[in-house]
Every structure is written in C-alpha cells, then in structure tokens.
Scaffold this active site. Sequence first.
Site, PDB file in Angstrom:
ATOM      1  N   ASP A  67       0.809  -1.215   0.000  1.00  0.00           N
ATOM      2  CA  ASP A  67       0.000   0.000   0.000  1.00  0.00           C
ATOM      3  C   ASP A  67       0.841   1.264   0.000  1.00  0.00           C
ATOM      4  O   ASP A  67       2.071   1.222   0.162  1.00  0.00           O
ATOM      5  CB  ASP A  67      -0.969   0.000   1.199  1.00  0.00           C
ATOM      6  CG  ASP A  67      -0.292  -0.441   2.497  1.00  0.00           C
ATOM      7  OD1 ASP A  67       0.946  -0.333   2.596  1.00  0.00           O
ATOM      8  OD2 ASP A  67      -1.009  -0.881   3.413  1.00  0.00           O
ATOM      9  N   ASN A 136      -7.589  -3.000  14.103  1.00  0.00           N
ATOM     10  CA  ASN A 136      -8.959  -3.322  13.682  1.00  0.00           C
ATOM     11  C   ASN A 136      -9.005  -4.518  12.724  1.00  0.00           C
ATOM     12  O   ASN A 136     -10.023  -4.767  12.090  1.00  0.00           O
ATOM     13  CB  ASN A 136      -9.602  -2.099  13.016  1.00  0.00           C
ATOM     14  CG  ASN A 136      -8.824  -1.631  11.792  1.00  0.00           C
ATOM     15  OD1 ASN A 136      -7.824  -2.245  11.419  1.00  0.00           O
ATOM     16  ND2 ASN A 136      -9.275  -0.553  11.165  1.00  0.00           N
ATOM     17  N   HIS A 138      -7.146  -4.863  10.013  1.00  0.00           N
ATOM     18  CA  HIS A 138      -6.864  -4.599   8.600  1.00  0.00           C
ATOM     19  C   HIS A 138      -5.587  -5.313   8.159  1.00  0.00           C
ATOM     20  O   HIS A 138      -4.675  -5.539   8.953  1.00  0.00           O
ATOM     21  CB  HIS A 138      -6.853  -3.096   8.270  1.00  0.00           C
ATOM     22  CG  HIS A 138      -5.662  -2.328   8.706  1.00  0.00           C
ATOM     23  ND1 HIS A 138      -5.677  -0.960   8.888  1.00  0.00           N
ATOM     24  CD2 HIS A 138      -4.383  -2.704   8.981  1.00  0.00           C
ATOM     25  CE1 HIS A 138      -4.486  -0.541   9.241  1.00  0.00           C
ATOM     26  NE2 HIS A 138      -3.690  -1.575   9.314  1.00  0.00           N
ATOM     27  N   GLU A 143      -9.562  -1.870   5.248  1.00  0.00           N
ATOM     28  CA  GLU A 143     -10.232  -1.609   6.515  1.00  0.00           C
ATOM     29  C   GLU A 143     -11.485  -2.488   6.638  1.00  0.00           C
ATOM     30  O   GLU A 143     -11.961  -3.049   5.641  1.00  0.00           O
ATOM     31  CB  GLU A 143     -10.622  -0.126   6.587  1.00  0.00           C
ATOM     32  CG  GLU A 143      -9.443   0.855   6.431  1.00  0.00           C
ATOM     33  CD  GLU A 143      -8.524   0.934   7.660  1.00  0.00           C
ATOM     34  OE1 GLU A 143      -8.478  -0.029   8.451  1.00  0.00           O
ATOM     35  OE2 GLU A 143      -7.836   1.952   7.811  1.00  0.00           O
TER      36      GLU A 143
END
Length: 243
Positions: A67, A136, A138, A143
Amino acid sequence: MNIIPVKNYQDMSRKAAEIVSETINTMDKPVLGLATGSTPEGLYQCLINEHKEGNISFRHVTTFNLDEYVGLHGSDPNSYRYYMYDKLFRHIDIELENTYVPNGVAEDLEKECTSYENLIQEHASIDLQILGIGLNGHIGFNEPGTSFTSRTHIVELDEITRQANARFFKSLDDVPTQAITTGIGTIMESKKIILLISGENKAETVARLVNGEISETFPASILNEHSNVTIIADVASLSKLSK
Ligand code: PGA
C-alpha cells in the site's frame, strides 16, 4: 493457520528473516509482497545483516508493496516508497526497477490501481507475502467492511488507523485520509503468507483472528481460509488467546 510462538520482537524478526531468506535462496525469480509499519522493521534489519554477511543477494528478487498513502510523493519521509528505500532497499543489492509501490500522487488514481493490480498479475502471483495486522484487523490498508474479493483500490482510512499511524507524523491532521492498497483478493492469491505480530496491544486482535468468526468486519479473518499462512507472534501478542 500455523502459529509459531516466539519470545519477543527480536525472535519474531529473526524467524521471519529465515523464511524470507529461504525463499530468496531457493527460487530463481522470487516475488515478495512487502509490508510497512513498525512490525517488519526488525525483519528488514535482519535481512540487511544477512546481506552484509554475504548470505543473501536480492539481484533476482522482485517486490510489490501492499500500500501507499494518497497524496504523498515517494520522496516524502512518511511515504511507504521512502520507508522501503530507507529501511531496506538502499542497504541491499536489489534492482530498484524491480521494486514496486503504488504511486500515491498519480494523476489518475483509479488508473494507478488498475495498472498496479495488472502488474502483479503479470508476475503470476506473489510467492511470499509478508503481512502485519492493524488493531482493527486490517491487512494492507483493507479496513473493516472491505470485500474479501477486492482488488487494488483506493480506501478511506479508518480513524483508528490514522490515530495509530499519527506517531510518524507531526500531527494527526497531517496523516493522509486515503490510501491505495492491494485488495484482499489480491493478497489471498499469494502462494504463501507470513503474518508478523508483536506486542500486548495486539493481543485482542490476535484472539479475534484465531478464535473469531470469518467476517468482512474483520478483514484478516479471511486468512483462516488460505492454505499456507504462518503467524509468527510473540508471547505478549498471544496472551489473550484462549487455550
Ligand atoms: P504496525 O502496523 O506494524 O505499525 O503495527 C501494522 C498495520 O497497520 O498493518
């Protein structure tokens, strides 16, 4: 998923480096998927050390990063292109033209996503994907709520992700709100995946990953369906795992 428990961050990094080195030393043209963040820094340092000791060469290696922040040029110290250059590439013998990171300042970001995805497909697939995990759940910047079949795309970063990454920036306001990430579908096509996890703050995350249900609300949960995932986790991060 196979879990390798290790004592601490150092051991996690060393174990991961062993697996990466083996891939590099046994394949003609290995394609590595690379991650950024705090977790893989120790792994990259171990690989640099191995290279300096003459045990490993990266001349035949191609890399794809997961990313990149939208809006940060590769020369920006907070961009992931810069991170990779600073923490790994400049210390080893890899050909920079064989290192790919999405371009976060591309004029046409949608087009950038499509070409990045195509480029990965042209290389057949990632032989070994290195992953970290967000609080979380990810993976990459996928996400919660991201489709399990997603391909490289633009994401709105969760507040929890921006807050977690604010430590690298002057202030929370400076953390980009968007990123380009390879998709969960892209990641799942990797032949082998190693997921590195360290620290007590990730303990709930690990527990949910291993014991929770497979759901798009917790992206990493899909890794339970991949046939070749190894989690290398330190004892602190494993502390909330039910026995
Ligand atoms: P970290 O990030 O390694 O900095 O904890 C992991 C991630 O967000 O994927």
